[in-house]
Design an enzyme around this catalytic site. Structure first.
Site, PDB file in Angstrom:
ATOM      1  N   LEU A 104      28.992  36.734  30.456  1.00  0.00           N
ATOM      2  CA  LEU A 104      29.731  37.377  31.544  1.00  0.00           C
ATOM      3  C   LEU A 104      29.035  38.622  32.054  1.00  0.00           C
ATOM      4  CD1 LEU A 104      33.375  37.050  30.158  1.00  0.00           C
ATOM      5  CD2 LEU A 104      32.257  35.630  31.875  1.00  0.00           C
ATOM      6  N   GLY A 107      25.718  45.536  29.302  1.00  0.00           N
ATOM      7  CA  GLY A 107      25.489  46.920  29.700  1.00  0.00           C
ATOM      8  C   GLY A 107      24.463  47.550  28.792  1.00  0.00           C
ATOM      9  N   ASP A 220      34.431  56.319  31.292  1.00  0.00           N
ATOM     10  CA  ASP A 220      33.535  55.470  32.096  1.00  0.00           C
ATOM     11  C   ASP A 220      34.343  54.614  33.064  1.00  0.00           C
ATOM     12  OD1 ASP A 220      31.056  54.611  32.929  1.00  0.00           O
ATOM     13  OD2 ASP A 220      30.930  52.978  31.473  1.00  0.00           O
TER      14      ASP A 220
END
Length: 556
Positions: A104, A107, A220
């Site tokens: 998917l 990071g 974040d």
């Protein structure tokens, strides 16, 4: 080379390269080892060993992962990259009791797979550490903090965590899978309608308020970390950078910048983690609201460094300047969230949600327009170059007027020329700022502005015959100021312009027979300008090198 050695290596890029190498091997490809060995020739024996182990492993066997090597870097059926028939024919890849279906995303620290949980026959999002056994202790600790933080949360707009565990030393956790896309994907098509924006952010703000009541700061928040289901309902996800308020956590060292530059609060961008708290998340919500209204974040410069500088020192354009359809009330809410001073933002995310709710009901909001002092401070931060120019020009005009009326050092004609030159400088500065605001050929406009400055500064010094005056220090200030644009070549161009300007003054003084000082004086001035230019350019270059380095390495 042992995993422990890799874990302590200063260059995390090595772990990523090895992970990519292993992924290629287990996908049935023979990767090119030359680029890796050119940088790290000591890895030749390690690569030989990995290739030998891969040849021994059963290729494409259906079943559970049977070795630590297989668990460390797992291939999967890339259904999204091929035909449905090919995906169906590909062998299943298992990680414990999870069948990996597709990647998917990934990071700086983790990778997330779409997977099927065999025992409960449900689709989940499975997250594990990127780099696997080569992950640093800091990455492992962050991963554990994220799992612990999410596991104790239960909110309709926060992804649920189903299970945490470990397979062959590989830590993972399984989360709710949201069928849909991220808010970032949706924003690629442009701003959202105003009502949809308000309703979406109300739900997100309530979710963030719940986080804060549970002692969790996200740190974040950004469109990529907000998932939208098929009906458009948002879900907050990716808690890899959370801060637990009640814990004296040492996961983040003081001075380390973490997060995404375009969406982080100024105190977070400055690395002041002791003061990062709920209001920092409120700033991020304001940045998300800004992008939902305008189609772009408040700050997005060419490099992360330039973006961080703007977050710390600049002011974004008002949303209505970019999208005239934005209601004034929603603009006030957005700008209140984006206040540089955390105390000027909403005290809680719940207050933000309440104000947005008032807007949707047509009631008066609590966010108030800025006072004159706040508007002035905002303008100074928004256009610092023009503001500094106008301040300098105004000071020169005041000094010139006082000098002329009190001491009469020049004729009326000369004084008129001095004032006209200052007026021209102000007008051209405003014109250059207008060109910069158009964001076309920015570096060329900066060079033109610096050239205009050099010419008009030299003209001003020439009019007052200041070749031996302390006013020459303005050339030094001119060079230092050019470094604020963080372009080495602009610093050198400015230095050259300052040297050229001083040379013109000397030539004019010589033509008038006014060179009364020792030649050493002029040599000292030249050397001083060149040394100052070198020092500023060197410091700017150092910052640029660091910026390029961190462009290749995601923020923690």
């Amino acid at each position: 080379m042992s995993p422990e050695t890799l874990r302590d290596a200063p260059d995390a890029e090595l772990a990523a390269m090895l992970d990519a190498y292993l992924s290629a091997l287990q996908a049935g490809r023979q990767p090119d080892r030359k680029p890796l060995l050119q940088k790290h020739p000591e890895l030749a024996a390690t690569l030989d060993c990995l290739e030998a182990l891969e040849r021994l492993a059963p290729a494409g066997e259906v079943g559970e992962a049977t070795s630590a090597s297989e668990a460390n870097t797992l291939p999967f059926r890339e259904a999204s990259q091929g035909s449905d028939a090919a995906a169906a024919a590909a062998p299943a890849v298992w990680f414990g009791h999870f069948e990996l279906l597709a990647e998917l995303g990934r990071g700086g620290m983790g990778v997330v797979y779409k997977a099927r949980q065999r025992d409960l026959d449900r689709v989940v999002a499975l997250k594990m550490i990127l780099g696997n056994q080569f992950a640093s202790e800091d990455q492992v600790r962050r991963f554990q903090v994220e799992a612990q933080a999410v596991a104790r949360l239960s909110h309709p707009h926060i992804v649920h965590i189903y299970e945490t565990g470990e397979v062959h030393g590989q830590q993972y956790f399984a989360m709710q899978y949201v069928e849909g896309s991220s808010l970032a994907e949706r924003l690629k098509r442009g701003p959202l309608p105003v009502e949809e924006t308000a309703r979406c952010l109300i739900r997100v703000a309530h979710a963030v308020a719940y986080l804060h009541t549970r002692g969790v700061v996200h740190r974040d928040l950004k469109p990529a970390n907000i998932l939208l289901d098929a009906e458009g309902y948002p879900y907050v996800t990716d808690f890899g950078l959370v801060k637990l308020l009640e814990a004296d956590s040492h996961v983040t060292r003081s001075g380390v910048i973490i997060g995404t530059p375009s969406y982080m609060a100024p105190e977070q961008a400055a690395g002041h983690h002791a003061v990062v708290g709920p209001r920092s998340d409120i700033y991020s919500l304001g940045a998300i609201l800004y992008e939902m209204l305008t189609g772009q974040p408040p700050f997005r410069e060419e490099t992360p460094l330039d973006t961080l500088v703007q977050v710390l020192e600049g002011e974004p354009a008002s949303p209505r300047q970019l999208n005239q359809k934005v209601p004034h009330e929603l603009e006030l809410v957005c700008l209140k969230c984006l206040a540089k001073d955390a105390n000027e933002r909403y005290a809680t995310a719940a207050e933000l949600a309440e104000d947005l709710d008032r807007f949707t009901r047509g009631e008066a909001i609590r966010a108030r327009p800025h006072t004159f002092a706040q508007r002035l401070a905002r303008w100074l931060r928004q256009e610092p170059a023009l503001a500094s120019h106008l301040v300098v020009i105004a000071l020169c005009a005041v000094i010139s007027q006082l000098s002329y009326h009190l001491f009469h050092p020049a004729t009326a004609a000369t004084h008129a020329k001095v004032m006209a030159n200052l007026g021209t400088w102000a007008i051209l500065s405003v014109a250059c700022q207008w060109l910069l605001r158009r964001e076309r050929h920015v570096d060329l406009v900066r060079l033109i502005w610096l050239t205009v400055d050099a010419i008009l500064i030299t003209a001003e010094l020439w009019l007052v015959e200041a070749v031996y005056s302390p006013l020459l220090i303005i050339y030094a200030l001119f060079i230092v100021a050019s470094g604020l644009w963080f372009r080495t070549w602009l610093v050198w161009c400015t230095t050259a312009l300052a040297v050229a300007g001083y040379t013109f003054l000397l030539a004019d003084a010589a033509s008038r027979g006014a060179l009364g000082q020792s030649p050493h004086y002029h040599v000292i001035v030249y050397v001083g300008l060149l040394v100052l230019g070198f020092m500023v350019a060197y410091q700017v270059q150092r910052v640029r090198v660091l910026s390029r380095y961190y462009e290749r390495r995601p923020l923690p």
